[in-house]
Design a protein around this motif. Structure first.
Motif, PDB file in Angstrom:
ATOM      1  N   SER A 107      42.722  42.945  52.361  1.00 58.11           N
ATOM      2  CA  SER A 107      42.515  41.498  52.470  1.00 58.11           C
ATOM      3  C   SER A 107      41.746  40.987  51.263  1.00 58.11           C
ATOM      4  CB  SER A 107      41.735  41.188  53.738  1.00 58.11           C
ATOM      5  OG  SER A 107      42.487  41.516  54.857  1.00 58.11           O
ATOM      6  N   SER A 108      41.553  39.704  51.238  1.00 62.16           N
ATOM      7  CA  SER A 108      40.813  39.116  50.136  1.00 62.16           C
ATOM      8  C   SER A 108      39.389  39.660  50.142  1.00 62.16           C
ATOM      9  CB  SER A 108      40.802  37.599  50.253  1.00 62.16           C
ATOM     10  OG  SER A 108      39.928  37.203  51.288  1.00 62.16           O
ATOM     11  N   ARG A 111      36.967  37.675  52.376  1.00 60.94           N
ATOM     12  CA  ARG A 111      37.061  37.933  53.811  1.00 60.94           C
ATOM     13  C   ARG A 111      36.433  39.276  54.157  1.00 60.94           C
ATOM     14  NH1 ARG A 111      39.310  40.137  57.954  1.00 60.94           N
ATOM     15  NH2 ARG A 111      40.786  41.507  56.967  1.00 60.94           N
ATOM     16  N   LEU A 112      36.680  40.275  53.330  1.00 64.60           N
ATOM     17  CA  LEU A 112      36.090  41.589  53.571  1.00 64.60           C
ATOM     18  C   LEU A 112      34.568  41.544  53.494  1.00 64.60           C
ATOM     19  CD1 LEU A 112      38.570  43.841  51.580  1.00 64.60           C
ATOM     20  CD2 LEU A 112      38.346  43.679  54.052  1.00 64.60           C
ATOM     21  N   ARG A 113      34.028  40.739  52.586  1.00 62.55           N
ATOM     22  CA  ARG A 113      32.570  40.604  52.478  1.00 62.55           C
ATOM     23  C   ARG A 113      31.980  39.960  53.732  1.00 62.55           C
ATOM     24  NH1 ARG A 113      33.414  37.950  47.238  1.00 62.55           N
ATOM     25  NH2 ARG A 113      33.982  39.653  45.883  1.00 62.55           N
ATOM     26  N   ARG A 114      32.626  38.889  54.209  1.00 60.78           N
ATOM     27  CA  ARG A 114      32.136  38.232  55.432  1.00 60.78           C
ATOM     28  C   ARG A 114      32.146  39.204  56.610  1.00 60.78           C
ATOM     29  NH1 ARG A 114      35.626  34.015  53.767  1.00 60.78           N
ATOM     30  NH2 ARG A 114      37.062  34.580  55.449  1.00 60.78           N
ATOM     31  N   ARG A 115      33.187  39.988  56.692  1.00 56.85           N
ATOM     32  CA  ARG A 115      33.279  40.971  57.774  1.00 56.85           C
ATOM     33  C   ARG A 115      32.173  42.018  57.643  1.00 56.85           C
ATOM     34  NH1 ARG A 115      37.239  45.738  58.614  1.00 56.85           N
ATOM     35  NH2 ARG A 115      37.060  46.057  60.855  1.00 56.85           N
ATOM     36  N   LEU A 116      31.939  42.506  56.438  1.00 60.20           N
ATOM     37  CA  LEU A 116      30.886  43.494  56.206  1.00 60.20           C
ATOM     38  C   LEU A 116      29.510  42.920  56.554  1.00 60.20           C
ATOM     39  CD1 LEU A 116      30.204  46.331  55.084  1.00 60.20           C
ATOM     40  CD2 LEU A 116      29.969  45.263  52.840  1.00 60.20           C
ATOM     41  N   ALA A 130      28.928  45.608  47.230  1.00 56.52           N
ATOM     42  CA  ALA A 130      29.738  46.622  47.924  1.00 56.52           C
ATOM     43  C   ALA A 130      31.233  46.361  47.773  1.00 56.52           C
ATOM     44  CB  ALA A 130      29.358  46.662  49.401  1.00 56.52           C
ATOM     45  N   ILE A 131      31.608  45.088  47.742  1.00 50.38           N
ATOM     46  CA  ILE A 131      33.033  44.731  47.632  1.00 50.38           C
ATOM     47  C   ILE A 131      33.202  43.756  46.477  1.00 50.38           C
ATOM     48  CG2 ILE A 131      35.027  43.744  48.825  1.00 50.38           C
ATOM     49  CD1 ILE A 131      33.636  44.509  51.462  1.00 50.38           C
ATOM     50  N   PRO A 132      33.471  44.267  45.268  1.00 51.58           N
ATOM     51  CA  PRO A 132      33.646  43.382  44.105  1.00 51.58           C
ATOM     52  C   PRO A 132      34.990  42.652  44.149  1.00 51.58           C
ATOM     53  CG  PRO A 132      33.977  45.668  43.486  1.00 51.58           C
ATOM     54  CD  PRO A 132      33.546  45.672  44.920  1.00 51.58           C
ATOM     55  N   ASP A 133      35.091  41.585  43.376  1.00 56.90           N
ATOM     56  CA  ASP A 133      36.343  40.819  43.314  1.00 56.90           C
ATOM     57  C   ASP A 133      37.509  41.675  42.845  1.00 56.90           C
ATOM     58  OD1 ASP A 133      35.369  38.443  44.272  1.00 56.90           O
ATOM     59  OD2 ASP A 133      34.859  37.665  42.283  1.00 56.90           O
ATOM     60  N   ALA A 134      37.248  42.680  42.047  1.00 57.34           N
ATOM     61  CA  ALA A 134      38.307  43.544  41.514  1.00 57.34           C
ATOM     62  C   ALA A 134      38.952  44.402  42.590  1.00 57.34           C
ATOM     63  CB  ALA A 134      37.749  44.437  40.412  1.00 57.34           C
ATOM     64  N   SER A 135      38.391  44.411  43.805  1.00 57.96           N
ATOM     65  CA  SER A 135      38.961  45.260  44.855  1.00 57.96           C
ATOM     66  C   SER A 135      40.239  44.681  45.447  1.00 57.96           C
ATOM     67  CB  SER A 135      37.938  45.503  45.972  1.00 57.96           C
ATOM     68  OG  SER A 135      37.656  44.295  46.645  1.00 57.96           O
ATOM     69  N   ALA A 136      40.542  43.413  45.164  1.00 57.14           N
ATOM     70  CA  ALA A 136      41.772  42.797  45.661  1.00 57.14           C
ATOM     71  C   ALA A 136      42.968  43.457  44.987  1.00 57.14           C
ATOM     72  CB  ALA A 136      41.773  41.304  45.384  1.00 57.14           C
TER      73      ALA A 136
END
Length: 187
Positions: A107-108, A111-116, A130-136
């Motif tokens: 996912s974006s 969204r993954l950051r909000r979930r984390l 923990a979840i950089p923008d490059a992970s998309a």
């Protein structure tokens, strides 16, 4: 997997081929859920990963009796004008084997950051680290557009055909006719 049957979309001036394939696959999925999943797999023999396109043919794989019973269960109602249904036939000798699987995009990152943050109780800065923008990751795979029966939301079902291999791998198939481990005859 000793038999197969091809379901070929007919050209239609009113409906584009991807729209018809989406409708056919939605009917297939509902029929497979009602019939019992696990024993019927699918492939798209005209898949073209360069475009990406699944083509106009949906191939069902399974035992001859299983495929005949499934085709006779009425799940194709309403598609007769848009479809040519082949005969259940034995797999040609010497066919290779291919893994056809679902690939889910991450996912974006937002969204993954909000979930984390919700799950771990951490702040925005920690989640961003923990979840950089490059992970998309953008998928360049062919896909079907389906609607979830439980949520009503539309989603893309990305499908990957891995290169043909010499040997078969056993396994069960999902309610989408896909498997992360089981191969299908490829010809």
């Amino acid at each position: 997997m000793d038999a197969y049957v091809d379901l070929r979309l007919l050209p239609d001036p009113e409906f584009p081929q991807p729209l018809l394939m989406n409708a056919l696959f939605a009917k297939f999925h509902r029929g497979l859920v009602a019939h019992g999943e696990g024993r019927i797999g699918i492939s798209f023999p005209e898949v073209d990963a360069r475009r990406p396109s699944l083509g106009a043919c949906l191939r069902l794989h399974g035992g001859a009796g299983e495929l005949s019973a499934f085709l006779g269960s009425g799940w194709l109602a309403g598609m007769a004008d848009h479809l040519a249904v082949g005969q259940v036939a034995p797999v040609p000798p010497g066919a290779g084997h291919c893994l056809v699987r679902r690939v889910q995009a991450k996912s974006s990152p937002e969204r993954l950051r909000r979930r984390l943050m919700r799950r771990k109780g951490i702040g925005e800065a920690e989640a961003a680290e923990a979840i950089p923008d490059a992970s998309a990751r953008r998928l360049d795979l062919p896909y079907l557009t389906l609607r979830s029966a439980s949520t009503g939301q539309q989603f893309r079902l990305f499908i990957e055909h891995l290169p043909a291999q010499a040997g078969a791998s056993p396994g069960a198939f999902s309610a989408y006719g896909l498997s992360p481990t089981a191969t299908l005859p490829w010809f």
